[in-house]
Design an enzyme around this catalytic site. Structure first.
Site, short mmCIF file in Angstrom:
data_model
loop_
_atom_site.label_atom_id
_atom_site.label_comp_id
_atom_site.label_asym_id
_atom_site.label_seq_id
_atom_site.Cartn_x
_atom_site.Cartn_y
_atom_site.Cartn_z
N LYS A 1 0.61 0.83 14.93
CA LYS A 1 2.25 0.88 15.34
C LYS A 1 2.58 -0.29 16.19
O LYS A 1 3.63 -0.74 16.48
CB LYS A 1 2.36 2.12 16.24
CG LYS A 1 2.14 3.24 15.28
CD LYS A 1 3.65 3.38 14.60
CE LYS A 1 3.58 4.44 13.39
NZ LYS A 1 3.44 3.90 12.05
N TYR B 1 3.13 7.45 9.77
CA TYR B 1 2.10 6.61 9.50
C TYR B 1 3.45 4.99 8.88
O TYR B 1 3.09 4.19 9.07
CB TYR B 1 0.97 6.56 8.51
CG TYR B 1 0.05 5.79 8.35
CD1 TYR B 1 -0.95 5.41 9.32
CD2 TYR B 1 0.18 4.56 7.55
CE1 TYR B 1 -1.92 4.46 9.21
CE2 TYR B 1 -0.67 3.58 7.33
CZ TYR B 1 -1.89 3.67 8.16
OH TYR B 1 -2.53 2.49 8.27
N HIS C 1 0.98 -1.45 0.00
CA HIS C 1 -0.06 0.04 -0.06
C HIS C 1 0.87 1.29 0.05
O HIS C 1 1.88 1.45 0.76
CB HIS C 1 -0.84 -0.01 1.28
CG HIS C 1 -2.06 -0.69 1.14
ND1 HIS C 1 -3.21 -0.79 1.78
CD2 HIS C 1 -2.63 -1.74 0.20
CE1 HIS C 1 -3.98 -1.83 1.58
NE2 HIS C 1 -3.58 -2.15 0.46
N PRO D 1 -5.02 0.90 18.36
CA PRO D 1 -4.39 0.44 17.01
C PRO D 1 -4.59 1.50 15.70
O PRO D 1 -4.31 1.08 14.85
CB PRO D 1 -5.31 -0.72 17.04
CG PRO D 1 -6.60 -0.40 17.90
CD PRO D 1 -5.92 0.40 18.88
C1 FAD Z 1 -7.40 -5.86 17.58
C2 FAD Z 1 -5.86 -5.43 17.59
C3 FAD Z 1 -5.46 -4.85 16.54
C4 FAD Z 1 -4.27 -4.64 16.08
N1 FAD Z 1 -3.87 -3.93 14.94
C5 FAD Z 1 -2.59 -3.56 15.02
C6 FAD Z 1 -2.29 -3.01 13.68
O1 FAD Z 1 -3.10 -2.86 12.59
N2 FAD Z 1 -0.61 -2.75 13.42
C7 FAD Z 1 0.03 -2.88 14.40
O2 FAD Z 1 1.22 -2.69 14.36
N3 FAD Z 1 -0.59 -3.71 15.79
C8 FAD Z 1 -1.57 -3.93 15.91
N4 FAD Z 1 -1.97 -4.28 16.94
C9 FAD Z 1 -1.09 -4.56 18.17
C10 FAD Z 1 -0.27 -5.70 17.88
O3 FAD Z 1 -1.04 -7.07 17.74
C11 FAD Z 1 0.75 -6.10 19.29
O4 FAD Z 1 1.26 -4.83 19.69
C12 FAD Z 1 1.64 -7.17 19.18
O5 FAD Z 1 0.95 -8.35 19.20
C13 FAD Z 1 2.81 -7.23 20.12
O6 FAD Z 1 3.42 -8.35 20.00
P1 FAD Z 1 4.31 -9.15 21.20
O7 FAD Z 1 4.96 -10.21 20.83
O8 FAD Z 1 4.94 -8.02 21.91
O9 FAD Z 1 3.07 -9.40 22.09
P2 FAD Z 1 2.14 -10.56 21.93
O10 FAD Z 1 1.56 -10.71 20.76
O11 FAD Z 1 0.83 -10.13 22.89
O12 FAD Z 1 2.68 -11.78 22.57
C14 FAD Z 1 2.88 -11.86 23.80
C15 FAD Z 1 3.03 -13.35 24.06
O13 FAD Z 1 3.38 -13.93 25.34
C16 FAD Z 1 2.57 -14.95 25.76
N5 FAD Z 1 2.58 -14.93 27.15
C17 FAD Z 1 1.90 -14.10 28.17
N6 FAD Z 1 2.10 -14.60 29.46
C18 FAD Z 1 2.87 -15.43 29.04
C19 FAD Z 1 3.62 -16.29 30.32
N7 FAD Z 1 3.49 -16.00 31.57
N8 FAD Z 1 4.53 -17.15 29.93
C20 FAD Z 1 4.87 -17.35 28.63
N9 FAD Z 1 4.21 -16.93 27.57
C21 FAD Z 1 3.20 -15.95 27.77
C22 FAD Z 1 1.25 -14.47 25.11
O14 FAD Z 1 0.44 -15.88 24.73
C23 FAD Z 1 1.81 -14.33 23.59
O15 FAD Z 1 1.73 -15.40 22.65
C24 FAD Z 1 -3.39 -4.70 17.40
C25 FAD Z 1 -3.70 -5.23 18.23
C26 FAD Z 1 -5.16 -5.65 18.54
C27 FAD Z 1 -5.47 -6.35 20.00
#
Ligand code: FAD
Length: 401
Positions: A298, A386, A74, A294
């Site tokens: 980011k 963005y 995009h 969201p």
């Molecule tokens: C509805 C929605 C829409 C979104 N849209 C966007 C978007 O368009 N663009 C964008 O950039 N971001 C978006 N986000 C945000 C993005 O999804 C998150 O920022 C991203 O998932 C962060 O990744 P992470 O690996 O830090 O955390 P997470 O994806 O939360 O991963 C953390 C992992 O740790 C695991 N965990 C938790 N506790 C424990 C424990 N005690 N022991 C072992 N494992 C554990 C969890 O199960 C999970 O698998 C959106 C989020 C939501 C909810």
């Protein structure tokens, strides 16, 4: 059972999996512990928009092949208000930078597959994961897996376990500062089995509240409407959701196509930052350290940026014993995090109806929307945030005398 590794990574979301992949490419051992099942982690529908820097990092990490084949490039977005679509040509405004639509589910599947194909440790369904020994820089991770108790000794812990994980709460309260904001609205999101009705994302401001038309592929649309964060999804029949989407996204000469709703849910919106992102040998990354609403797309991109900086720091630590990167890790990330926090707040407050706000506030929002679509300076500012600022542009400023 007692084991040892160089880096224990808690959480197999995008942050933990990518950190493991980047370390593997530099010959650094890591064990990834995940609380949920593989099926759950791979099916969790969340982000879908990758910044240019994220795309490049995934390619460099060796997991870009399917993304490049299936992702949709995009070069801009539409802002919809006053019954018209206004295009922001981000590619032109940012010297050719683009974004890609490629679901977080797919990023996670690619990273899981790469790790398992390489025969590297990634344990799903770990229970009672707990950190010990951080005070003495002798980290020990305890967990239960398949009924057996384990102790994993390591040098560094990657705290990649998301907002509700155990890593951040393990840090003593007086060693952490936190900032946050809850918004008086949430997003009701649906995944629909229908080709997108638009070539690029549409962010809509309307008197009924915000709506977003996004997508996950050429055949799947992802759409959102602003709702009360405490609303019950049971109150929202598919017909009611489509009716709201039609009204909020209405613009002259454009039609919204409907399809079967495959998934729906309500997510509250929150901003949150915890600092510093390091406590002794525990390094927080991704949602474990910060959350954005969201609207600015980011969250996933910040998680990728964090672990890119962290992987470089760990490579220097293990290869040459230099800890400069680890010492600077938190400051380097937080400068970028706060820029993304501001941008996400800006997009959110410009586009959503605050139930407490009055007609004056609505006119300010309309004025801002007209400004970012008509002024090249304002649309360029929106565009460069963005598509994502390059890492070096969000580094802390050099000290000047
Ligand atoms: C509805 C929605 C829409 C979104 N849209 C966007 C978007 O368009 N663009 C964008 O950039 N971001 C978006 N986000 C945000 C993005 O999804 C998150 O920022 C991203 O998932 C962060 O990744 P992470 O690996 O830090 O955390 P997470 O994806 O939360 O991963 C953390 C992992 O740790 C695991 N965990 C938790 N506790 C424990 C424990 N005690 N022991 C072992 N494992 C554990 C969890 O199960 C999970 O698998 C959106 C989020 C939501 C909810």
């Amino acid at each position: 059972m007692s084991e040892r590794t160089q880096v224990a990574i808690i959480g197999a979301g995008p942050a933990g999996l990518l950190l493991g992949q980047l370390l593997h490419r530099h010959g650094i051992d890591a064990v990834i512990l995940e609380a949920r099942s593989r099926d759950y982690v791979e099916a969790r529908i969340r982000a879908g928009l990758l910044e240019q820097g994220t795309i490049e990092t995934l390619r460099e990490a060796g997991v870009g092949e399917r993304m490049d084949a299936e992702g949709i490039v995009h070069g801009g977005i539409y802002l919809c208000f006053d019954h018209a679509l206004h295009h922001i040509p981000m590619r032109e405004l940012t010297n050719g930078r683009t974004m890609m639509i490629y679901g977080q589910t797919e990023v996670v599947k690619d990273l899981v597959a790469a790790r398992l194909e390489a025969g590297l440790p990634l344990l799903f369904e770990c229970e009672d994961v707990a950190l010990d020994g951080l005070e003495h820089d002798e980290p020990l991770v305890r967990y239960r897996h398949e009924g057996a108790e384990h102790e994993l000794r390591c040098e560094i812990v990657g705290g990649c376990d998301g907002f509700h994980g155990i890593c951040r709460p393990t840090i003593p309260a007086d060693a952490l500062s936190v900032w946050g904001r809850e918004y008086p609205y949430g997003w009701l999101g649906i995944l629909a089995d229908v080709a997108p009705s638009t070539d690029e994302l549409i962010y809509a401001y309307s008197d009924r509240g915000f709506a977003l038309h996004s997508m996950r592929s050429h055949t799947r649309s992802r759409l959102y409407v602003q709702v009360d964060p405490d609303d019950d999804i049971a109150n929202w029949s598919d017909d009611r959701i489509w009716s709201e989407l039609h009204q909020r996204l209405a613009s002259d000469g454009w039609e919204l196509r409907e399809g079967e709703v495959l998934d729906k849910g309500i997510t509250p919106m929150r901003s949150f930052v915890a600092a510093p992102m390091r406590y002794r040998s525990l390094m927080l990354a991704g949602d474990a350290a910060h959350i954005v609403p969201p609207t600015g797309a980011k969250g996933l991109n910040l998680a990728v940026a964090d672990v890119t900086v962290l992987a470089d720091a760990l490579v220097a630590h293990f290869a040459s014993g230099s800890d400069t990167g680890l010492d600077e890790y938190s400051d380097r990330c937080l400068t970028r995090v706060w820029r993304a926090e501001h941008f996400s707040w800006f997009m959110t407050t410009m586009l959503h109806l605050d139930p407490q706000d009055d007609a004056f506030g609505r006119e300010l929002q309309r004025s801002q929307l007209r400004y970012v679509t008509r002024s090249t300076a304002a649309s360029t500012s929106l565009a460069e945030n963005y598509v994502g600022l390059p890492l070096e542009q969000t580094a802390p400023p050099a000290v000047t005398r």
